[in-house]
Design an enzyme around this catalytic site. Structure first.
Site, PDB file in Angstrom:
ATOM      1  N   SER A 159       0.836  -1.208   0.000  1.00 10.97           N
ATOM      2  CA  SER A 159       0.000   0.000   0.000  1.00 10.97           C
ATOM      3  C   SER A 159       0.865   1.250   0.000  1.00 10.97           C
ATOM      4  O   SER A 159       0.616   2.201  -0.754  1.00 10.97           O
ATOM      5  CB  SER A 159      -0.932   0.007   1.215  1.00 10.97           C
ATOM      6  OG  SER A 159      -1.870  -1.040   1.140  1.00 10.97           O
ATOM      7  N   THR A 298      -5.257  -9.412  -6.427  1.00 10.54           N
ATOM      8  CA  THR A 298      -5.407 -10.073  -5.131  1.00 10.54           C
ATOM      9  C   THR A 298      -6.654 -10.942  -5.030  1.00 10.54           C
ATOM     10  O   THR A 298      -6.764 -11.752  -4.115  1.00 10.54           O
ATOM     11  CB  THR A 298      -5.432  -9.032  -4.000  1.00 10.54           C
ATOM     12  OG1 THR A 298      -6.440  -8.056  -4.283  1.00 10.54           O
ATOM     13  CG2 THR A 298      -4.080  -8.362  -3.864  1.00 10.54           C
ATOM     14  N   PRO A 390       8.234  -8.276  -1.283  1.00  4.39           N
ATOM     15  CA  PRO A 390       8.936  -9.455  -0.781  1.00  4.39           C
ATOM     16  C   PRO A 390       8.136 -10.244   0.248  1.00  4.39           C
ATOM     17  O   PRO A 390       8.295 -11.461   0.362  1.00  4.39           O
ATOM     18  CB  PRO A 390      10.208  -8.856  -0.162  1.00  4.39           C
ATOM     19  CG  PRO A 390      10.438  -7.593  -0.926  1.00  4.39           C
ATOM     20  CD  PRO A 390       9.058  -7.053  -1.164  1.00  4.39           C
ATOM     21  N   HIS A 391       7.260  -9.565   1.014  1.00  5.29           N
ATOM     22  CA  HIS A 391       6.525 -10.299   2.039  1.00  5.29           C
ATOM     23  C   HIS A 391       5.337 -11.074   1.479  1.00  5.29           C
ATOM     24  O   HIS A 391       4.559 -11.656   2.244  1.00  5.29           O
ATOM     25  CB  HIS A 391       6.111  -9.399   3.207  1.00  5.29           C
ATOM     26  CG  HIS A 391       5.149  -8.296   2.881  1.00  5.29           C
ATOM     27  ND1 HIS A 391       5.133  -7.109   3.580  1.00  5.29           N
ATOM     28  CD2 HIS A 391       4.173  -8.173   1.960  1.00  5.29           C
ATOM     29  CE1 HIS A 391       4.179  -6.326   3.112  1.00  5.29           C
ATOM     30  NE2 HIS A 391       3.588  -6.944   2.128  1.00  5.29           N
ATOM     31  N   TYR A 420      19.052  16.075  11.477  1.00  5.74           N
ATOM     32  CA  TYR A 420      19.597  15.027  12.347  1.00  5.74           C
ATOM     33  C   TYR A 420      19.707  13.681  11.631  1.00  5.74           C
ATOM     34  O   TYR A 420      20.353  12.759  12.140  1.00  5.74           O
ATOM     35  CB  TYR A 420      18.729  14.862  13.597  1.00  5.74           C
ATOM     36  CG  TYR A 420      17.313  14.421  13.309  1.00  5.74           C
ATOM     37  CD1 TYR A 420      16.989  13.077  13.213  1.00  5.74           C
ATOM     38  CD2 TYR A 420      16.298  15.352  13.135  1.00  5.74           C
ATOM     39  CE1 TYR A 420      15.696  12.672  12.940  1.00  5.74           C
ATOM     40  CE2 TYR A 420      15.008  14.962  12.857  1.00  5.74           C
ATOM     41  CZ  TYR A 420      14.711  13.620  12.767  1.00  5.74           C
ATOM     42  OH  TYR A 420      13.432  13.221  12.492  1.00  5.74           O
ATOM     43  N   SER A 440      11.048   6.266  10.447  1.00 10.18           N
ATOM     44  CA  SER A 440      11.653   5.095  11.072  1.00 10.18           C
ATOM     45  C   SER A 440      10.965   3.823  10.587  1.00 10.18           C
ATOM     46  O   SER A 440       9.746   3.770  10.452  1.00 10.18           O
ATOM     47  CB  SER A 440      11.530   5.186  12.592  1.00 10.18           C
ATOM     48  OG  SER A 440      12.199   6.321  13.087  1.00 10.18           O
TER      49      SER A 440
END
Length: 624
Positions: A159, A298, A390-391, A420, A440
């Site tokens: 997604s 799908t 890949p999953h 940062y 992250s």
């Protein structure tokens, strides 16, 4: 020492824990080795530093109390997972969702990488996994057929990859309009229509020519919110994943710009109607932002005619019309490895049979020699971007989606910096995060995919053989369910496959012989699902067969299912009256039912389980 490996003679069964945990000792051995390696690193980093947890502390009552608490929580976790998880690793009883056993090296790599660093956001925080992700991105680009100018990354899921693909298309298509504001001399004499119909390459070439004004151009692109309503329509087939509506919403392109493309009776984009739609938009002077082709839908596992869409774009180029082509191969992308030789070249069609024999790939019922599937995979090299997860068929643990783009310059249209984490103009060996939607993310995902691709090359010798196993299973399962009969209470029930599969997805229905009511067939098919799931089938752990269900509704599919419905002797008007065709759906991802011997072992067990379901349905439901 030679680094050449003969992958084709390696037994794929070594790469899985196994349905019954057959490789558990290997799993434990490698886990212990990796943990020892990691702890050795900790001990050897400034070895003169004192230990932070003393033996005295570990022997204290407080410490032991904490250990007991942790063990109790872990035992409770085990009980919950054992009693409430779906038994998808089974060899021949799980015929349901796009889940199956994941690769042992990927599980090891994921867990091991988390010990080192869990955050794969930037080079500064995770240099090792960032380099791995860079390699994996190039792997996915090459798998998609892109040359050394391609680029890719490990997205959180398919997604997010689809959202990013639309984000890329949106920003790139808006570059010429931004150039007209910032560097008008570069597009002098061009009309707005011409600017909105530039190819990805032409738009990126303009961005390059803007020189030191590049950031000003990007600031006035669609990133600013300008001109979104001018960019045009996003054309997606009715077999689309639900993420495309999300993508249109999130990117600000808007659901109003979505055009749902009709599909034919094989659930491929109807190319003739696609051409008519684009021509109508062209005549109305409405741009086409992009066309999405699906490789492995799908619901149906359908593989759109990518080659014909590419040719259609060339045809419209003659009218001065251009658009992005994105391939949503989240499910079916790894299937392309089946057609790549060990040097990464697409195998000539006439050589396939011999190559498949050489690598032990099955060719029963001509499954691997479908020319239209072959042509679709081959043409992926000519599109602009590809989603490949890949999953899913990469057999890697979640979360590991993926996106590949043909021209690596396009990623620069997305760039955002944080002092940062990423600094503009500061060179590092690899950098991913400033080009992606995610911040992250798990470093374990990149490591897991990297390990999988090194164990199983993305060609016929590695993933090609693994994917071929599932295609064989789907072929056999499709032929097995098509025409299977059951006798219950003096009635005969017949199962019917809905279509001939392109990939490893099988859809089928159950019909009482002599009963030509679509409602009755829908109700019976739905009942089979309920008794092969926890809905009415009992505890998950005790189920002897699992399936999934879906339906083809008139709103999305139009008349695509009509041909199949009529072939069963049902009046087509019933489809419009009921509004849907209920189906059972199996993603045949099992790597274990890959030859006659293993499938013939499971076939009678599957049939026996189904017979029991029909007897329960006859006893408890008022439909037989």
């Amino acid at each position: 020492m030679s680094n050449v490996k003969d992958y084709k003679d390696m037994d794929l069964s070594a790469y899985f824990l196994g349905p019954k945990g057959e490789n558990v000792e290997l799993f434990k051995e490698l886990t212990n080795e990796l943990i020892d390696d990691h702890v050795g690193y900790r001990k050897n980093f400034n070895p003169e530093d004192a230990e932070s947890i003393s033996e005295d502390e570990k022997a204290s009552p407080e410490f032991q109390k904490a250990v007991v608490n942790m063990k109790n929580v872990m035992h409770e976790l085990s009980r919950k997972l054992r009693s409430g998880s779906i038994p998808w690793p089974t060899a021949g009883r799980y015929w349901a969702q796009m889940d199956n056993e994941t690769l042992l090296p990927s599980i090891l790599a994921y867990n091991f990488a988390i010990l080192w660093n869990g955050n794969g956001v930037a080079w500064a925080g995770s240099p090792a996994s960032t380099l791995m992700e860079k390699e994996v991105g190039l792997d996915l680009a090459k798998l998609s057929g892109f040359d050394d100018n391609g680029w890719g990354y490990v997205a959180t899921d398919g997604s997010i990859a689809n959202v990013t693909a639309l984000w890329l298309a949106r920003n790139t298509a808006s570059i010429p309009l931004a150039i007209k504001e910032v560097c008008p001399e570069l597009v002098e004499g061009k009309s707005e229509w011409e600017l909105l119909n530039m190819s990805v390459k032409e738009s990126l070439d303009l961005l390059d020519k803007s020189g030191d004004k590049k950031n000003d151009v990007k600031a006035r692109s669609a990133r600013s919110g300008k001109n979104l309503d001018k960019l045009g329509k996003w054309l997606v087939p009715s077999t689309m994943h639900y993420s495309w509506r999300k993508a249109l919403d999130i990117t600000g392109v808007g659901e109003d710009q979505l055009v749902v493309l009709p599909v034919d009776e094989h659930y491929h984009i109807d190319i003739k109607k696609l051409e008519e739609i684009i021509q109508d938009l062209t005549d109305k002077h409405i741009p086409v932002l992009g066309v999405v082709a699906v490789v492995g839908s799908t619901e149906e596992g359908a593989i759109d005619h990518v080659d014909q869409i590419v040719e259609l774009r060339k045809k419209f180029n003659e009218q001065g019309v251009n658009f992005t082509i994105h391939v949503d191969a989240a499910y079916g992308g790894y299937g392309r490895a089946t057609y790549l030789d060990e040097e990464g070249n697409f195998i000539p069609y006439e050589n396939l049979k011999d190559e498949f024999k050489k690598y032990g790939i099955f060719t029963e019922n001509n499954q691997f020699l479908k020319k239209d599937v072959y042509n679709a995979y081959k043409a992926m090299s000519e599109v602009d971007s590809v989603t490949v997860d890949p999953h899913k068929m990469g057999y890697v643990p979640y979360d590991a989606g993926g996106l590949a783009i043909k021209d690596n310059r396009e990623k620069d249209t997305l760039t955002y910096y944080a002092p940062y984490a990423f600094q503009e103009g500061v060179a590092v060996p690899a950098s991913i995060g400033q080009f992606t939607l995610e911040g992250s993310k798990a470093a374990g995902s990149a490591a897991a995919v990297w390990a999988a691709h090194r164990v199983l090359p993305l060609n016929i010798s590695g993933y090609g053989r693994l994917v071929a196993r599932t295609l064989y299973a789907a072929r056999r399962f499709n032929d097995f369910v098509d025409g299977m009969k059951f006798e219950v209470n003096g009635k005969t029930i017949v199962s019917h496959a809905v279509y001939d599969p392109d990939f490893n997805m099988v859809d089928w229905v159950y019909k009482e012989e002599g009963n030509d009511s679509l409602k009755a067939m829908n109700d019976l098919t739905q009942a089979v699902f309920e008794y092969t799931s926890t809905s009415k089938g009992g505890d998950m752990y005790s189920l002897d067969l699992l399936t999934s269900d879906s339906n083809f509704g008139t709103d999305n599919y139009g008349d695509a299912p009509l041909s199949f419905i009529k072939s069963l002797g049902i009046d087509g008007e019933e489809y419009h009256k009921e509004g849907k065709l209920e189906i059972l759906r199996a993603s045949c991802m099992t790597p274990w039912c890959y030859d006659d011997e293993t499938f013939d072992y499971w076939a009678p067990r599957i049939k026996e389980a189904l017979q029991k379901k029909f007897e329960l349905i006859a006893e408890h439901e008022n439909i037989l």
